[in-house]
Design a protein around this motif. Sequence first.
Motif, PDB file in Angstrom:
ATOM      1  N   GLY A 161       0.847  -1.187   0.000  1.00 18.35           N
ATOM      2  CA  GLY A 161       0.000   0.000   0.000  1.00 18.35           C
ATOM      3  C   GLY A 161       0.882   1.235   0.000  1.00 18.35           C
ATOM      4  N   ALA A 162       1.898   1.217  -0.858  1.00 19.03           N
ATOM      5  CA  ALA A 162       2.948   2.241  -0.868  1.00 19.03           C
ATOM      6  C   ALA A 162       2.419   3.664  -0.945  1.00 19.03           C
ATOM      7  N   ALA A 163       1.323   3.873  -1.670  1.00 19.08           N
ATOM      8  CA  ALA A 163       0.809   5.231  -1.862  1.00 19.08           C
ATOM      9  C   ALA A 163      -0.228   5.612  -0.809  1.00 19.08           C
ATOM     10  N   GLU A 164      -0.519   4.720   0.121  1.00 22.71           N
ATOM     11  CA  GLU A 164      -1.570   4.971   1.110  1.00 22.71           C
ATOM     12  C   GLU A 164      -0.963   5.249   2.481  1.00 22.71           C
ATOM     13  N   PRO A 165      -1.652   6.056   3.299  1.00 23.55           N
ATOM     14  CA  PRO A 165      -1.173   6.242   4.670  1.00 23.55           C
ATOM     15  C   PRO A 165      -1.322   4.924   5.431  1.00 23.55           C
ATOM     16  N   GLY A 166      -0.415   4.655   6.343  1.00 25.96           N
ATOM     17  CA  GLY A 166      -0.475   3.426   7.118  1.00 25.96           C
ATOM     18  C   GLY A 166      -0.002   2.210   6.346  1.00 25.96           C
ATOM     19  N   ALA A 167       0.905   2.414   5.392  1.00 22.13           N
ATOM     20  CA  ALA A 167       1.451   1.299   4.617  1.00 22.13           C
ATOM     21  C   ALA A 167       2.145   0.315   5.554  1.00 22.13           C
ATOM     22  N   VAL A 168       2.028  -0.975   5.247  1.00 18.43           N
ATOM     23  CA  VAL A 168       2.680  -2.023   6.026  1.00 18.43           C
ATOM     24  C   VAL A 168       4.109  -2.178   5.524  1.00 18.43           C
ATOM     25  N   GLU A 169       5.078  -2.162   6.444  1.00 17.15           N
ATOM     26  CA  GLU A 169       6.481  -2.341   6.069  1.00 17.15           C
ATOM     27  C   GLU A 169       6.941  -3.734   6.465  1.00 17.15           C
ATOM     28  N   VAL A 170       7.595  -4.400   5.529  1.00 13.02           N
ATOM     29  CA  VAL A 170       8.007  -5.789   5.706  1.00 13.02           C
ATOM     30  C   VAL A 170       9.479  -5.915   5.326  1.00 13.02           C
ATOM     31  N   PRO A 171      10.289  -6.652   6.123  1.00 13.34           N
ATOM     32  CA  PRO A 171      11.677  -6.889   5.725  1.00 13.34           C
ATOM     33  C   PRO A 171      11.709  -7.632   4.385  1.00 13.34           C
ATOM     34  N   LEU A 172      12.624  -7.233   3.515  1.00 13.77           N
ATOM     35  CA  LEU A 172      12.671  -7.772   2.163  1.00 13.77           C
ATOM     36  C   LEU A 172      14.079  -8.229   1.815  1.00 13.77           C
ATOM     37  N   GLU A 173      14.146  -9.334   1.094  1.00 15.00           N
ATOM     38  CA  GLU A 173      15.391  -9.805   0.501  1.00 15.00           C
ATOM     39  C   GLU A 173      15.189  -9.756  -1.008  1.00 15.00           C
ATOM     40  N   VAL A 174      16.127  -9.161  -1.729  1.00 14.32           N
ATOM     41  CA  VAL A 174      16.037  -9.054  -3.187  1.00 14.32           C
ATOM     42  C   VAL A 174      16.973 -10.090  -3.809  1.00 14.32           C
ATOM     43  N   ALA A 175      16.416 -10.894  -4.723  1.00 12.90           N
ATOM     44  CA  ALA A 175      17.201 -11.885  -5.467  1.00 12.90           C
ATOM     45  C   ALA A 175      17.172 -11.470  -6.936  1.00 12.90           C
ATOM     46  N   ALA A 176      18.225 -10.796  -7.383  1.00  4.50           N
ATOM     47  CA  ALA A 176      18.278 -10.276  -8.751  1.00  4.50           C
ATOM     48  C   ALA A 176      19.260 -11.043  -9.630  1.00  4.50           C
ATOM     49  N   SER A 177      20.259 -11.670  -9.030  1.00  3.33           N
ATOM     50  CA  SER A 177      21.218 -12.431  -9.823  1.00  3.33           C
ATOM     51  C   SER A 177      20.635 -13.801 -10.149  1.00  3.33           C
ATOM     52  N   TYR A 178      21.138 -14.411 -11.199  1.00  5.68           N
ATOM     53  CA  TYR A 178      20.662 -15.746 -11.589  1.00  5.68           C
ATOM     54  C   TYR A 178      20.819 -16.728 -10.428  1.00  5.68           C
ATOM     55  N   ARG A 179      21.960 -16.690  -9.779  1.00  5.72           N
ATOM     56  CA  ARG A 179      22.227 -17.616  -8.665  1.00  5.72           C
ATOM     57  C   ARG A 179      21.248 -17.414  -7.508  1.00  5.72           C
TER      58      ARG A 179
END
Length: 122
Positions: A15-33
């Motif tokens: 809900g990035a554009a809304e007030p009270g957005a929920v924030e969650v820890p994120l891991e990004v996997a962008a490489s093939y491995r």
Amino acid sequence: MTRRWRDGKGILRVGAAEPGAVEVPLEVAASYRARTRGLLGRDAVEGALLLTPAASVHTFGMRIPIDVAYLDRNLRVLAVVTMRPGRLGLPRPRSRHVLEAAAGAMSDWGLRAGSRVGVETA
């Protein structure tokens, strides 16, 4: 301009554009491995995992059921499904990213088709 994604940690805002957005820890996997490894061998998911680029996923070799959200290039949710271990997800042609989390987590965050998310990386 297309964003350049890198493996690492970040914050997912549901809900990035809304007030009270929920924030969650994120891991990004962008490489093939990192995308290939994904959540394999894990007994739990801490927050969420963003696979990018990705249009489909599988749960072969996974130990736990997961929620899967398919995102378009603007980080809008196209679909959310729950997958048990040993399944092959259908490819989503407009999907550019896939978000994975523990089964039931996305519902708790209020994430559903049409939702918009934001990603902040370090």
